[in-house]
Design a protein around this motif. Structure first.
Motif, PDB file in Angstrom:
ATOM      1  N   THR A   1       0.776  -1.268  -0.006  1.00 25.07           N
ATOM      2  CA  THR A   1       0.018  -0.015   0.130  1.00 25.07           C
ATOM      3  C   THR A   1       0.999   1.334  -0.001  1.00 25.07           C
ATOM      4  N   HIS A   2       2.103   0.908   0.287  1.00 20.90           N
ATOM      5  CA  HIS A   2       3.149   2.229   0.025  1.00 20.90           C
ATOM      6  C   HIS A   2       4.669   1.630  -0.127  1.00 20.90           C
ATOM      7  N   THR A   3       5.435   2.569  -0.379  1.00 22.36           N
ATOM      8  CA  THR A   3       6.899   2.011  -0.711  1.00 22.36           C
ATOM      9  C   THR A   3       7.797   1.609   0.739  1.00 22.36           C
ATOM     10  N   SER A   4       6.762   1.973   1.639  1.00 22.46           N
ATOM     11  CA  SER A   4       7.684   1.887   2.866  1.00 22.46           C
ATOM     12  C   SER A   4       8.148   0.622   3.390  1.00 22.46           C
ATOM     13  N   PRO A   5       7.735  -0.383   3.075  1.00 27.71           N
ATOM     14  CA  PRO A   5       8.254  -1.933   3.233  1.00 27.71           C
ATOM     15  C   PRO A   5       9.631  -1.912   2.807  1.00 27.71           C
ATOM     16  N   VAL A   6      10.287  -1.176   1.657  1.00 26.31           N
ATOM     17  CA  VAL A   6      11.335  -1.441   1.186  1.00 26.31           C
ATOM     18  C   VAL A   6      12.372  -0.850   2.070  1.00 26.31           C
ATOM     19  N   GLN A   7      11.827   0.070   3.191  1.00 27.24           N
ATOM     20  CA  GLN A   7      12.752   0.386   4.217  1.00 27.24           C
ATOM     21  C   GLN A   7      13.103  -0.727   5.027  1.00 27.24           C
ATOM     22  N   ILE A   8      12.269  -1.491   5.343  1.00 24.76           N
ATOM     23  CA  ILE A   8      12.312  -2.694   6.204  1.00 24.76           C
ATOM     24  C   ILE A   8      13.481  -3.642   5.707  1.00 24.76           C
TER      25      ILE A   8
ATOM     26  N   PHE B   1      -0.582   0.105  -4.205  1.00 22.59           N
ATOM     27  CA  PHE B   1      -1.904  -0.242  -4.514  1.00 22.59           C
ATOM     28  C   PHE B   1      -2.942   0.130  -3.348  1.00 22.59           C
ATOM     29  N   ARG B   2      -4.112   0.598  -3.517  1.00 23.21           N
ATOM     30  CA  ARG B   2      -4.928   0.815  -2.286  1.00 23.21           C
ATOM     31  C   ARG B   2      -6.389   0.722  -3.120  1.00 23.21           C
ATOM     32  N   ASN B   3      -7.229   0.153  -2.408  1.00 16.33           N
ATOM     33  CA  ASN B   3      -8.612  -0.186  -2.781  1.00 16.33           C
ATOM     34  C   ASN B   3      -9.437   1.272  -2.582  1.00 16.33           C
TER      35      ASN B   3
ATOM     36  N   TYR C   1       1.971   5.911  -7.768  1.00 14.41           N
ATOM     37  CA  TYR C   1       3.426   5.784  -7.680  1.00 14.41           C
ATOM     38  C   TYR C   1       3.977   6.428  -6.170  1.00 14.41           C
ATOM     39  N   GLN C   2       4.896   5.873  -5.682  1.00 12.95           N
ATOM     40  CA  GLN C   2       5.639   6.500  -4.680  1.00 12.95           C
ATOM     41  C   GLN C   2       7.151   6.446  -4.610  1.00 12.95           C
ATOM     42  N   MET C   3       7.713   7.547  -3.864  1.00  7.93           N
ATOM     43  CA  MET C   3       9.168   7.271  -3.736  1.00  7.93           C
ATOM     44  C   MET C   3       9.507   7.212  -2.239  1.00  7.93           C
ATOM     45  N   GLU C   4      10.210   6.250  -1.916  1.00  6.72           N
ATOM     46  CA  GLU C   4      10.521   6.356  -0.323  1.00  6.72           C
ATOM     47  C   GLU C   4      12.165   6.714   0.078  1.00  6.72           C
ATOM     48  N   GLY C   5      12.436   7.393   1.032  1.00  4.41           N
ATOM     49  CA  GLY C   5      13.762   7.607   1.318  1.00  4.41           C
ATOM     50  C   GLY C   5      14.194   7.094   2.601  1.00  4.41           C
TER      51      GLY C   5
ATOM     52  N   PRO D   1       2.773   6.012  11.991  1.00  3.10           N
ATOM     53  CA  PRO D   1       3.234   5.005  13.001  1.00  3.10           C
ATOM     54  C   PRO D   1       4.825   4.521  12.944  1.00  3.10           C
ATOM     55  N   PHE D   2       5.316   4.777  11.742  1.00  2.93           N
ATOM     56  CA  PHE D   2       6.775   4.215  11.910  1.00  2.93           C
ATOM     57  C   PHE D   2       7.852   5.271  12.054  1.00  2.93           C
ATOM     58  N   THR D   3       7.217   6.655  12.427  1.00  2.00           N
ATOM     59  CA  THR D   3       8.242   7.600  12.462  1.00  2.00           C
ATOM     60  C   THR D   3       7.772   8.454  13.898  1.00  2.00           C
ATOM     61  N   GLU D   4       8.643   9.076  14.517  1.00  2.00           N
ATOM     62  CA  GLU D   4       8.556   9.642  15.824  1.00  2.00           C
ATOM     63  C   GLU D   4       9.732  10.902  16.071  1.00  2.00           C
TER      64      GLU D   4
ATOM     65  N   LEU E   1       4.982  15.426   0.754  1.00  2.00           N
ATOM     66  CA  LEU E   1       5.347  14.379   1.240  1.00  2.00           C
ATOM     67  C   LEU E   1       5.177  14.184   2.790  1.00  2.00           C
ATOM     68  N   GLY E   2       5.358  12.929   3.356  1.00  2.00           N
ATOM     69  CA  GLY E   2       5.144  12.517   4.473  1.00  2.00           C
ATOM     70  C   GLY E   2       6.660  12.272   5.110  1.00  2.00           C
ATOM     71  N   CYS E   3       6.951  12.681   6.429  1.00  2.00           N
ATOM     72  CA  CYS E   3       8.261  12.118   6.678  1.00  2.00           C
ATOM     73  C   CYS E   3       8.354  12.378   8.326  1.00  2.00           C
ATOM     74  N   GLY E   4       9.480  11.802   8.826  1.00  2.00           N
ATOM     75  CA  GLY E   4       9.990  11.776  10.295  1.00  2.00           C
ATOM     76  C   GLY E   4      11.018  11.096  10.925  1.00  2.00           C
TER      77      GLY E   4
ATOM     78  N   PHE F   1      16.085   9.043   9.572  1.00  2.00           N
ATOM     79  CA  PHE F   1      14.967   9.695   9.060  1.00  2.00           C
ATOM     80  C   PHE F   1      14.522   9.064   7.585  1.00  2.00           C
ATOM     81  N   ALA F   2      13.058   9.242   7.687  1.00  2.00           N
ATOM     82  CA  ALA F   2      12.528   8.636   6.364  1.00  2.00           C
ATOM     83  C   ALA F   2      11.508   9.576   5.747  1.00  2.00           C
ATOM     84  N   PHE F   3      11.237   9.424   4.509  1.00  7.15           N
ATOM     85  CA  PHE F   3      10.179  10.362   4.042  1.00  7.15           C
ATOM     86  C   PHE F   3       9.658   9.534   2.718  1.00  7.15           C
ATOM     87  N   GLY F   4       8.448   9.774   2.508  1.00  6.79           N
ATOM     88  CA  GLY F   4       7.702   9.122   1.270  1.00  6.79           C
ATOM     89  C   GLY F   4       6.758  10.108   0.579  1.00  6.79           C
ATOM     90  N   MET F   5       6.744   9.889  -0.772  1.00  3.97           N
ATOM     91  CA  MET F   5       5.814  10.762  -1.312  1.00  3.97           C
ATOM     92  C   MET F   5       5.162  10.397  -2.687  1.00  3.97           C
TER      93      MET F   5
HETATM   94  N1  DAH Z   1       4.135   5.730   3.672  1.00  4.33           N
HETATM   95  C1  DAH Z   1       3.361   6.848   3.832  1.00  4.33           C
HETATM   96  C2  DAH Z   1       2.136   6.811   2.991  1.00  4.33           C
HETATM   97  O1  DAH Z   1       2.000   6.186   2.220  1.00  4.33           O
HETATM   98  C3  DAH Z   1       4.481   7.818   3.473  1.00  4.33           C
HETATM   99  C4  DAH Z   1       5.654   8.112   4.353  1.00  4.33           C
HETATM  100  C5  DAH Z   1       5.223   8.840   5.419  1.00  4.33           C
HETATM  101  C6  DAH Z   1       6.831   7.349   4.393  1.00  4.33           C
HETATM  102  C7  DAH Z   1       6.416   9.372   6.373  1.00  4.33           C
HETATM  103  C8  DAH Z   1       7.657   7.700   5.276  1.00  4.33           C
HETATM  104  C9  DAH Z   1       7.555   8.528   6.103  1.00  4.33           C
HETATM  105  O2  DAH Z   1       8.936   6.854   5.137  1.00  4.33           O
HETATM  106  O3  DAH Z   1       8.360   8.535   7.030  1.00  4.33           O
HETATM  107  O4  DAH Z   1       1.512   7.883   3.055  1.00  4.33           O
END
Ligand code: DAH
Length: 341
Positions: free
Chosen positions: A169-176, A195-197, A209-213, A251-254, A283-286, A306-310
Motif C-alpha cells: 500500500t506504500h513503498t515503506s516496506p522497502v525500508q524494512i 495499490f489501495r482499494n 507511484y511513490q518514492m521512499e527515502g 506509526p513508523f516515525t516519531e 510528502l510525509g516524513c519523520g 529519518f525517512a520520507f515518502g511521497m
Molecule cells: N508511507 C506513507 C504513506 O504512504 C508515506 C510516508 C510518511 C513514508 C512518512 C515515510 C515516512 O517513510 O517517514 O502515506
C-alpha cells in the motif's frame, strides 16, 4: 545444297532480327544449331556429295555455324544491356524527395518525474533499492509499527491475496527490507507502484507511484531531514520554492511531519489548485521510530534515522499542471504526445 544452306542462314538472321528476349534467342539457337537443328539436318546429307564438293560445303557450314553463334552471343549481349537500361530507367529514385518521417516515442510524464527525482537523490549520495509489489503483511504493516486495528489494514482499503500477503500500500516496506539486509550507514531511495482499494476519481487511482527515502546512521537528526528535503524541493521545484514542515502522525516515525510547498500555480497567493491556501502537501516524513529500527536488528541507542515518502503522481500533476490523475493511466496518445523530449 549450297542454296539450302544459304536459305537457312537467311532465315536465321531474319528471325534473329525479330527476337526480343533471351529465351527467344535460346529457342532459335536450338532450332538452328542444336543437335537436331536445321544445320545438322542438312549436313547429314553430306554423304551424297561429290568428293570435290564435300570440303567446300563443309567449309561453308563451319563458317555459317561460327557466324550464327557469334550473332547469337551478340544478340544476347545487346538484350542484356537493353534490360539493364530499362531497369535503371524504371528503378531510379529521386533523392531530392522529402523522406518519410518516423514518429518519435515520448517519455511518460511520470517517468520523467521519476528520472529527475532519482538524479537529485543520487547526487546527494543515495542508492536506489527495489522491493516487490506483492508484499508480506509483516513488511507492509507489522514491521512498520502499524497498529493491529489501523483502518488502512482493512479489506476495504488494502488488496489481500491471503491473510499474510498483499499488494503493497506504500513503498515503506522497502525500508524494512533495506535495514534487514544492510548495516548503517544507510542512504537509500526506492520508487515503485503501490495499490489501495480507493475510489477512482480526479485525485485517486487504485494504482499509483511513490518514492521512499531512508537515512540511518550515527547522529542523524531532524536537522538532516529538513536540510535534505529542503534541498530536494529546491532542486525539483526551483530555488524560490518554500517548504513548510507541519506536525503529523505516522506509526513508523516519531516525530512525524508533512511537508507543504508553495503552490506551483499561484506561488503562495492562493488559487483553485491549492484550495486557496497557497501551499500544497507533497510528502510525509519523520525520524524513524526506535521500534522499527529494533525490529530490523538495528541498535536504536546507537543509531537514528529519518525517512520520507511521497506520491509521485501528485508531484507530476503539479509540475505539468495536469488536473486529473486518470490522464496518467489512460494511455491516451493525444495526452501523451504533448510531452516532448
Ligand atoms: N508511507 C506513507 C504513506 O504512504 C508515506 C510516508 C510518511 C513514508 C512518512 C515515510 C515516512 O517513510 O517517514 O502515506
Amino acid at each position: 545444297m549450297k542454296e539450302k544452306l544459304l536459305e537457312i542462314r537467311g532465315a536465321f538472321f531474319s528471325a534473329l532480327e525479330e527476337v526480343l528476349t533471351p529465351q527467344e534467342v535460346e529457342k532459335l539457337r536450338i532450332e538452328y544449331l542444336g543437335k537436331s537443328g536445321a544445320l545438322r539436318e542438312i549436313l547429314k546429307q553430306m554423304g551424297s556429295l561429290s568428293k570435290e564438293e564435300r570440303p567446300r560445303m563443309g567449309e561453308l557450314a563451319n563458317e555459317m555455324r561460327d557466324s550464327m553463334s557469334q550473332a547469337i552471343a551478340d544478340k544476347l549481349g545487346e538484350l542484356e544491356l537493353r534490360l539493364l537500361d530499362r531497369k535503371v530507367e524504371e528503378e531510379k529514385i529521386d533523392i531530392t524527395l522529402p523522406g518519410e518521417s518516423q514518429p518519435m516515442g515520448r517519455v511518460h510524464p511520470t517517468t520523467k518525474t521519476i528520472r529527475e527525482l532519482i538524479d537529485v537523490f543520487i547526487r546527494m549520495g543515495f542508492v536506489l533499492e527495489e522491493g516487490p509489489e506483492v508484499e508480506s503483511v509483516y513488511n507492509n504493516f507489522d514491521a512498520l509499527n502499524s497498529p493491529k486495528d489501523h483502518p488502512s489494514r482493512g479489506l476495504s482499503d488494502t488488496f489481500y491475496f491471503d491473510p499474510s500477503t498483499l499488494l503493497r500500500t506504500h513503498t515503506s516496506p522497502v525500508q524494512i527490507r533495506t535495514m534487514k539486509k544492510m548495516e548503517p550507514p544507510i542512504r537509500m531511495i526506492s520508487v515503485g507502484r503501490c495499490f489501495r482499494n480507493d475510489e477512482i476519481d480526479a485525485t485517486h487511482s487504485p494504482m499509483f507511484y511513490q518514492m521512499e527515502g531512508l537515512v540511518v546512521g550515527e547522529g542523524i537528526s531532524m536537522a538532516d531531514l529538513k536540510g535534505t528535503l529542503e534541498e530536494f524541493v529546491r532542486q525539483l521545484f526551483g530555488e524560490d520554492t518554500k517548504s513548510v514542515f507541519r506536525p503529523h502522525n505516522f506509526p513508523f516515525t516519531e516525530p512525524s511531519a508533512e511537508v507543504d510547498i508553495t503552490c506551483f500555480k499561484c506561488h503562495g497567493e492562493g488559487c483553485r489548485f491549492c484550495g486557496g491556501v497557497g501551499f500544497i502537501e507533497i510528502l510525509g516524513c519523520g525520524m524513524v521510530h526506535p521500534k522499527v529500527l529494533e525490529e530490523c536488528g538495528i541498535d536504536s541507542e546507537k543509531y537514528t534515522g529519518f525517512a520520507f515518502g511521497m506520491g509521485l503522481d501528485r508531484i507530476t500533476m503539479m509540475r505539468y499542471e495536469i488536473d486529473d490523475i486518470r490522464y496518467l493511466y489512460d494511455n491516451d496518445k493525444r495526452f501523451l504526445d504533448q510531452f516532448r523530449r
